[in-house]
Design an enzyme around this catalytic site. Structure first.
Site, PDB file in Angstrom:
ATOM      1  N   CYS A 197      63.839  -6.831  43.631  1.00 46.96           N
ATOM      2  CA  CYS A 197      62.567  -6.658  44.339  1.00 46.96           C
ATOM      3  C   CYS A 197      62.789  -6.704  45.847  1.00 46.96           C
ATOM      4  O   CYS A 197      63.357  -7.652  46.382  1.00 46.96           O
ATOM      5  CB  CYS A 197      61.599  -7.752  43.920  1.00 46.96           C
ATOM      6  SG  CYS A 197      60.051  -7.750  44.835  1.00 46.96           S
ATOM      7  N   CYS A 222      52.624 -21.043  67.798  1.00 48.74           N
ATOM      8  CA  CYS A 222      51.730 -19.903  67.577  1.00 48.74           C
ATOM      9  C   CYS A 222      50.583 -20.020  68.584  1.00 48.74           C
ATOM     10  O   CYS A 222      49.700 -20.864  68.438  1.00 48.74           O
ATOM     11  CB  CYS A 222      51.217 -19.952  66.140  1.00 48.74           C
ATOM     12  SG  CYS A 222      50.156 -18.586  65.663  1.00 48.74           S
TER      13      CYS A 222
END
EC number: 1.8.4.11
Length: 522
Positions: free
Chosen positions: A207, A495
């Site tokens: 994947c 952030c």
């Protein structure tokens, strides 16, 4: 897309299983009953969902979850859209699915959401996720457009902006890609700029969600893009590759800085996270599209790959089944597959992404730089002065701890050399040398210029516990700090709201009085 970042749950727990498969099934027949099912549900404040459903309008549904940081950052934006006259031609609602795809149980979700403050946001609760399952929603956020005649017209997996949402309402077949945000990009044409020596290799290892995320964490990797390689058809979709036997392998296009990493380095990282003896299977995923392979565009690389395979074979009794072939074709996967684990930190991941943080034998990490300045020099103006000099957004963010919309500020993708100062006081806070593209939608830094320039505080908003970051001198709200940054740079991600900052370019630092800090800028 290059986002060297966190995947905090993946990193902490070695990747959690979401649905046990790399991507969704095709929308099932139950999708036809979505409008009826929706009309029978209630909102989080116990109102009938039918209140928001006018029969003569299409319905735009946003699917979201309480554990999805991007979803939470967009709640205020979606609430504004729901009240905006521009959206009056459609029913705009959101759906949460307690008990489905790692969402809280119904009672816990109701209690959690009651602690938030979005009184005008239509939030319909679908216990068990009946609607999400019928539409095969496995990515948050996702959007579904239901036509006036109750037909499912389009599913969009991932975040969309206002222009894209309006275009979707007007035309279900609209080209949403042409309406993405555009960001500042550094000028690479300057005479003193250095062109990076990049190389590209294509790696198939099960994947692509996990493999892409893994390589994005590695210092020296410039870009990692999910796609389909070496198949028999052109421009395949995920459904084509999964159900129509096109022969493609889920593959990650890895672009790396050849001055930092060699092809052999890349292959060493690759073999850490794949089982090279497993034929057409990695993790829980089985099928020829999950085969292992290394696909090159330079014939000279075949020998390098062969040598790496020979070395790797010595570790196993079973024969290796990794393909060593030239690249025949490669097609980018759909947008919702790109950076999947950034968009969905709880998403399915078959590999241990933490191995990207382990240096290769003989490799060392960069030592931290020195710091230091006097933060007491910078003062906070009066409130009246702030209201006069700051924009409304800057004032609300710095003074009232508001949060700007994700991906909305130009500083998110600004990487020119310089420093970022408090927009309120001018206090130096962050350097471009410590800025990186985390993919979270806000400017991200691995550290402040000086630890004393910021203060940290517990923040229990959204009924979660986070660590708020404020400026030292002016006590401006800046953002939050998370323990999911690049390990080799301290492991922290600051952030920060772009509205809290003012950028001082390197060439203007002397004139602006910050010349002494030029050594902090690369």
């Amino acid at each position: 897309m290059k986002h060297r970042t966190f995947f905090s749950l993946c990193a902490k727990f070695g990747c959690l299983l979401a649905l046990g498969a790399c991507s969704p099934k095709i929308v099932d027949a139950g999708a036809a009953t979505v409008p009826h099912t929706l009309s029978t549900l209630k909102t989080a404040d116990n109102r009938p969902a039918s209140v928001y459903l006018k029969k003569d309008k299409p319905t735009l549904i946003k699917f979201w979850a309480s554990w999805c940081p991007l979803c939470l950052s967009e709640l205020g934006q979606t609430e504004k859209w729901a009240q905006d006259a521009k959206f009056s031609s459609a029913n705009l609602i959101t759906v949460a699915s307690p008990g489905f795809l790692h969402e809280k149980k119904d009672g816990d979700f109701q209690k959690w959401y009651a602690g938030l403050n979005y009184p005008k946001l239509p939030v319909v609760t679908d216990n068990g996720g009946t609607i999400a399952q019928s539409l095969n929603i496995s990515v948050y956020p996702s959007w579904a457009l239901i036509g006036k005649d109750s037909d499912v017209q389009r599913i969009v997996k991932g975040s969309i902006n206002e222009a894209q949402a309006l275009a979707l309402i007007r035309d279900p077949n609209a080209d949403l890609g042409s309406l993405k945000h555009s960001f500042y990009k550094p000028d690479t044409q300057k005479k003193d700029s250095k062109i990076m020596n990049t190389r590209t290799i294509y790696l198939a290892g099960g994947c692509f969600w996990g493999l892409e995320a893994y390589f994005q964490r590695i210092d020296g990797v410039v870009d990692a893009v999910s796609g389909y390689a070496n198949g028999n058809t052109k421009n395949p979709s995920y459904e084509d590759v999964s159900y129509r036997h096109t022969g493609h392998a889920e593959t990650v296009k890895v672009t790396y800085d050849a001055d930092k990493l060699s092809l052999d380095d890349i292959l060493q990282y690759f073999f850490r996270v794949v089982d090279p003896t497993s034929l057409n299977k990695q993790g829980n995923d089985t099928g020829t599209q999950y085969r292992s392979g290394v696909y090159y565009t330079d014939p000279a690389e075949k020998a390098v790959i062969a040598a790496a395979l020979k070395r790797e074979q010595q570790k196993y009794q079973l024969p290796l089944v990794v393909e060593n072939e030239p690249l025949k074709n490669f097609y980018d996967a759909e947008e919702y597959h790109q950076d999947y684990l950034i968009k969905n930190p709880n998403g399915y991941c078959h590999i241990d992404i933490r191995k990207a943080d382990e240096p290769l034998p003989g490799k060392t990490k960069t030592a931290p730089q020195g710091k230091g300045f006097d933060a007491a020099t910078y003062k906070k103006p009066s409130d009246a002065e702030l209201k006069r000099t700051l924009t409304e957004e800057q004032y609300q963010v710095t003074q009232n701890s508001a949060t700007e919309y994700a991906f909305s500020h130009e500083y998110d993708h600004l990487f020119k050399p310089g420093i970022y100062v408090d927009v309120v006081s001018g206090e130096p806070l962050f350097s471009s040398a410590d800025k990186y593209d985390s993919g979270c939608g806000w400017p991200s830094f691995t550290r402040p210029i000086d630890a004393k320039s910021v203060t940290e505080h517990d923040d229990f908003s959204y009924n979660m516990r986070r660590t708020e970051v404020r400026s030292h001198a002016a006590d401006s709200h800046l953002g939050h700090v998370f323990p999911d940054g690049p390990r080799d740079k301290g492991g922290l991600r600051y952030c920060i709201n772009g509205a809290s900052l003012k950028f001082i370019p390197l060439e203007q630092m002397d004139a602006a009085g910050y010349g002494a800090l030029k050594g902090k800028v690369k």
